[in-house]
Motif scaffolding. Structure first.
Motif, PDB file in Angstrom:
ATOM      1  N   PRO A 205       0.825  -1.218   0.000  1.00  0.00           N
ATOM      2  CA  PRO A 205       0.000   0.000   0.000  1.00  0.00           C
ATOM      3  C   PRO A 205       0.853   1.260   0.000  1.00  0.00           C
ATOM      4  O   PRO A 205       1.930   1.307   0.612  1.00  0.00           O
ATOM      5  N   LEU A 206       0.359   2.278  -0.680  1.00  0.00           N
ATOM      6  CA  LEU A 206       1.016   3.575  -0.857  1.00  0.00           C
ATOM      7  C   LEU A 206       2.238   3.462  -1.772  1.00  0.00           C
ATOM      8  O   LEU A 206       2.393   4.252  -2.699  1.00  0.00           O
ATOM      9  N   VAL A 207       3.111   2.492  -1.510  1.00  0.00           N
ATOM     10  CA  VAL A 207       4.257   2.290  -2.396  1.00  0.00           C
ATOM     11  C   VAL A 207       3.783   1.986  -3.817  1.00  0.00           C
ATOM     12  O   VAL A 207       4.430   2.367  -4.797  1.00  0.00           O
ATOM     13  N   ASN A 208       2.622   1.306  -3.927  1.00  0.00           N
ATOM     14  CA  ASN A 208       2.121   0.949  -5.255  1.00  0.00           C
ATOM     15  C   ASN A 208       1.584   2.147  -6.032  1.00  0.00           C
ATOM     16  O   ASN A 208       1.136   1.994  -7.172  1.00  0.00           O
ATOM     17  N   LEU A 209       1.637   3.331  -5.435  1.00  0.00           N
ATOM     18  CA  LEU A 209       1.226   4.534  -6.162  1.00  0.00           C
ATOM     19  C   LEU A 209       2.371   5.149  -6.960  1.00  0.00           C
ATOM     20  O   LEU A 209       2.143   6.026  -7.790  1.00  0.00           O
ATOM     21  N   TRP A 210       3.617   4.706  -6.698  1.00  0.00           N
ATOM     22  CA  TRP A 210       4.749   5.294  -7.425  1.00  0.00           C
ATOM     23  C   TRP A 210       5.835   4.293  -7.812  1.00  0.00           C
ATOM     24  O   TRP A 210       6.503   4.465  -8.829  1.00  0.00           O
ATOM     25  N   MET A 211       6.016   3.211  -7.040  1.00  0.00           N
ATOM     26  CA  MET A 211       7.112   2.295  -7.334  1.00  0.00           C
ATOM     27  C   MET A 211       6.957   1.566  -8.671  1.00  0.00           C
ATOM     28  O   MET A 211       7.947   1.421  -9.413  1.00  0.00           O
ATOM     29  N   PRO A 212       5.759   1.077  -9.067  1.00  0.00           N
ATOM     30  CA  PRO A 212       5.662   0.465 -10.401  1.00  0.00           C
ATOM     31  C   PRO A 212       6.044   1.430 -11.520  1.00  0.00           C
ATOM     32  O   PRO A 212       6.584   0.997 -12.548  1.00  0.00           O
TER      33      PRO A 212
ATOM     34  N   TRP B 278       0.759   5.867 -16.471  1.00  0.00           N
ATOM     35  CA  TRP B 278       0.759   5.850 -15.017  1.00  0.00           C
ATOM     36  C   TRP B 278      -0.101   6.978 -14.434  1.00  0.00           C
ATOM     37  O   TRP B 278      -0.814   6.789 -13.455  1.00  0.00           O
ATOM     38  N   GLY B 279      -0.031   8.157 -15.034  1.00  0.00           N
ATOM     39  CA  GLY B 279      -0.851   9.263 -14.542  1.00  0.00           C
ATOM     40  C   GLY B 279      -2.335   8.949 -14.627  1.00  0.00           C
ATOM     41  O   GLY B 279      -3.092   9.179 -13.671  1.00  0.00           O
ATOM     42  N   LEU B 280      -2.768   8.410 -15.754  1.00  0.00           N
ATOM     43  CA  LEU B 280      -4.181   8.049 -15.919  1.00  0.00           C
ATOM     44  C   LEU B 280      -4.578   6.917 -14.988  1.00  0.00           C
ATOM     45  O   LEU B 280      -5.678   6.928 -14.418  1.00  0.00           O
ATOM     46  N   PHE B 281      -3.694   5.941 -14.814  1.00  0.00           N
ATOM     47  CA  PHE B 281      -4.004   4.811 -13.942  1.00  0.00           C
ATOM     48  C   PHE B 281      -4.198   5.262 -12.492  1.00  0.00           C
ATOM     49  O   PHE B 281      -5.209   4.929 -11.859  1.00  0.00           O
TER      50      PHE B 281
ATOM     51  N   ALA C 151     -17.901   8.989 -14.517  1.00  0.00           N
ATOM     52  CA  ALA C 151     -16.652   9.688 -14.850  1.00  0.00           C
ATOM     53  C   ALA C 151     -15.449   8.785 -14.581  1.00  0.00           C
ATOM     54  O   ALA C 151     -14.478   8.762 -15.353  1.00  0.00           O
ATOM     55  N   ALA C 152     -15.516   8.014 -13.484  1.00  0.00           N
ATOM     56  CA  ALA C 152     -14.437   7.070 -13.185  1.00  0.00           C
ATOM     57  C   ALA C 152     -14.342   5.991 -14.260  1.00  0.00           C
ATOM     58  O   ALA C 152     -13.240   5.565 -14.631  1.00  0.00           O
ATOM     59  N   ASP C 153     -15.488   5.541 -14.771  1.00  0.00           N
ATOM     60  CA  ASP C 153     -15.476   4.544 -15.839  1.00  0.00           C
ATOM     61  C   ASP C 153     -14.798   5.082 -17.091  1.00  0.00           C
ATOM     62  O   ASP C 153     -14.036   4.362 -17.766  1.00  0.00           O
ATOM     63  N   VAL C 154     -15.075   6.338 -17.427  1.00  0.00           N
ATOM     64  CA  VAL C 154     -14.418   6.948 -18.591  1.00  0.00           C
ATOM     65  C   VAL C 154     -12.911   6.992 -18.386  1.00  0.00           C
ATOM     66  O   VAL C 154     -12.121   6.667 -19.300  1.00  0.00           O
ATOM     67  N   LEU C 155     -12.493   7.361 -17.175  1.00  0.00           N
ATOM     68  CA  LEU C 155     -11.058   7.382 -16.873  1.00  0.00           C
ATOM     69  C   LEU C 155     -10.457   5.985 -16.980  1.00  0.00           C
ATOM     70  O   LEU C 155      -9.340   5.815 -17.477  1.00  0.00           O
TER      71      LEU C 155
ATOM     72  N   ILE D  22     -11.430   3.562 -18.917  1.00  0.00           N
ATOM     73  CA  ILE D  22     -11.326   3.199 -20.331  1.00  0.00           C
ATOM     74  C   ILE D  22     -10.091   3.841 -20.960  1.00  0.00           C
ATOM     75  O   ILE D  22      -9.309   3.189 -21.666  1.00  0.00           O
ATOM     76  N   VAL D  23      -9.904   5.137 -20.685  1.00  0.00           N
ATOM     77  CA  VAL D  23      -8.740   5.840 -21.240  1.00  0.00           C
ATOM     78  C   VAL D  23      -7.446   5.278 -20.657  1.00  0.00           C
ATOM     79  O   VAL D  23      -6.447   5.099 -21.372  1.00  0.00           O
ATOM     80  N   ALA D  24      -7.444   4.974 -19.349  1.00  0.00           N
ATOM     81  CA  ALA D  24      -6.252   4.407 -18.718  1.00  0.00           C
ATOM     82  C   ALA D  24      -5.932   3.030 -19.290  1.00  0.00           C
ATOM     83  O   ALA D  24      -4.757   2.682 -19.481  1.00  0.00           O
ATOM     84  N   ALA D  25      -6.965   2.219 -19.563  1.00  0.00           N
ATOM     85  CA  ALA D  25      -6.741   0.903 -20.159  1.00  0.00           C
ATOM     86  C   ALA D  25      -6.136   1.036 -21.554  1.00  0.00           C
ATOM     87  O   ALA D  25      -5.233   0.279 -21.929  1.00  0.00           O
ATOM     88  N   ALA D  26      -6.626   2.000 -22.329  1.00  0.00           N
ATOM     89  CA  ALA D  26      -6.068   2.234 -23.668  1.00  0.00           C
ATOM     90  C   ALA D  26      -4.603   2.667 -23.566  1.00  0.00           C
ATOM     91  O   ALA D  26      -3.752   2.208 -24.343  1.00  0.00           O
ATOM     92  N   ALA D  27      -4.290   3.540 -22.602  1.00  0.00           N
ATOM     93  CA  ALA D  27      -2.908   3.982 -22.405  1.00  0.00           C
ATOM     94  C   ALA D  27      -2.022   2.819 -21.972  1.00  0.00           C
ATOM     95  O   ALA D  27      -0.864   2.721 -22.392  1.00  0.00           O
TER      96      ALA D  27
END
Length: 241
Positions: A125-132, A164-167, A199-203, A205-210
């Motif tokens: 937790p928390l580390v998974n927001l930047w380490m990957p 990563w930003g979109l995810f 709105a989260a669903d739209v994000l 979808i875009v994150a999955a495409a990225a």
């Protein structure tokens, strides 16, 4: 006339440098595509529930049966999202780990952490927001061909940053929408929470495409470097005689 020349000889890569599996890439991209399709279904269910909650919108009648059916469809869409997300995430992390191992053979000096972090970084937790992201950035650099002598070349890293930003933003926004939906106690609050979820669903979808674009680009770069060598081919254009 024009001629192609390599300004620096390209040495061989370390013995045994593997070419990444296309099958695993297809599985990872396919999992992301299924996740995106479930998000599209959730969007459709969200629109239907919004219309059912909007008594004066003129889309549907405000009968209890229709509202119950719309709410049931929306809950079903949410279950589908949860069901497909876990296996898709596992497949993506397996691809991520295999890619870290393969790119590590191309340029071991480019990595700040061991290959185990390609899995462990997602679980803390928390580390998974930047380490990957750090691991992905190191892989991107390792898979990028080196410039030939006299050439200035640096592969753009925007696919890593965009993914990563979109995810991260989609994950955090989804948690906010979940909190709003859980705490909604009246039709107005439910409508607002469903809108946030949409709105989260739209994000998502875009994150999955990225993520799909990132995975395809990185795999392609790794395969080219493993086959052709570490240096980028410089093409010099000479004026026609």
């Amino acid at each position: 006339m024009s001629a192609s020349s390599e300004l620096r000889p390209r040495p061989l890569l370390p013995s045994g440098a593997p070419v990444s599996s296309l099958g695993l890439l297809v599985a990872a991209v396919g999992g992301l595509a299924v996740v995106a399709l479930c998000d599209v279904f959730s969007l459709f269910a969200g629109f239907r529930l919004q219309a059912a909650l909007d008594a004066g919108g003129g889309f549907v009648t405000d009968s209890p049966q229709e509202l119950e059916a719309a709410a049931s469809l929306y809950e079903t869409a949410g279950r589908y999202q949860a069901i497909v997300y876990v296996p898709a995430a596992i497949i993506f992390i397996v691809w991520f780990f295999r890619m870290r191992r393969n790119t590590g053979l191309l340029a071991p000096d480019r990595f700040r952490n061991g290959p185990g972090w390609a899995v462990g970084a997602w679980l803390i937790p928390l580390v998974n927001l930047w380490m990957p992201y750090r691991v992905a950035l190191d892989m991107w650099g390792a898979a990028t061909p080196l410039p030939s002598e006299g050439e200035r070349y640096r592969a753009p890293i925007w696919p890593v940053n965009a993914w990563w930003g979109l995810f991260v933003f989609s994950v955090l926004f989804n948690r906010y929408a979940e909190m709003k939906y859980t705490n909604a106690v009246n039709p107005t609050a439910i409508k607002d929470a469903v809108l946030q979820y949409m709105a989260a669903d739209v994000l998502h979808i875009v994150a999955a495409a990225a993520a799909m674009y990132f995975a395809i680009r990185l795999t392609t770069m790794q395969r080219i470097k493993a086959v052709e060598g570490p240096y980028r081919l410089a093409v010099a254009q000479e004026p026609s005689a």
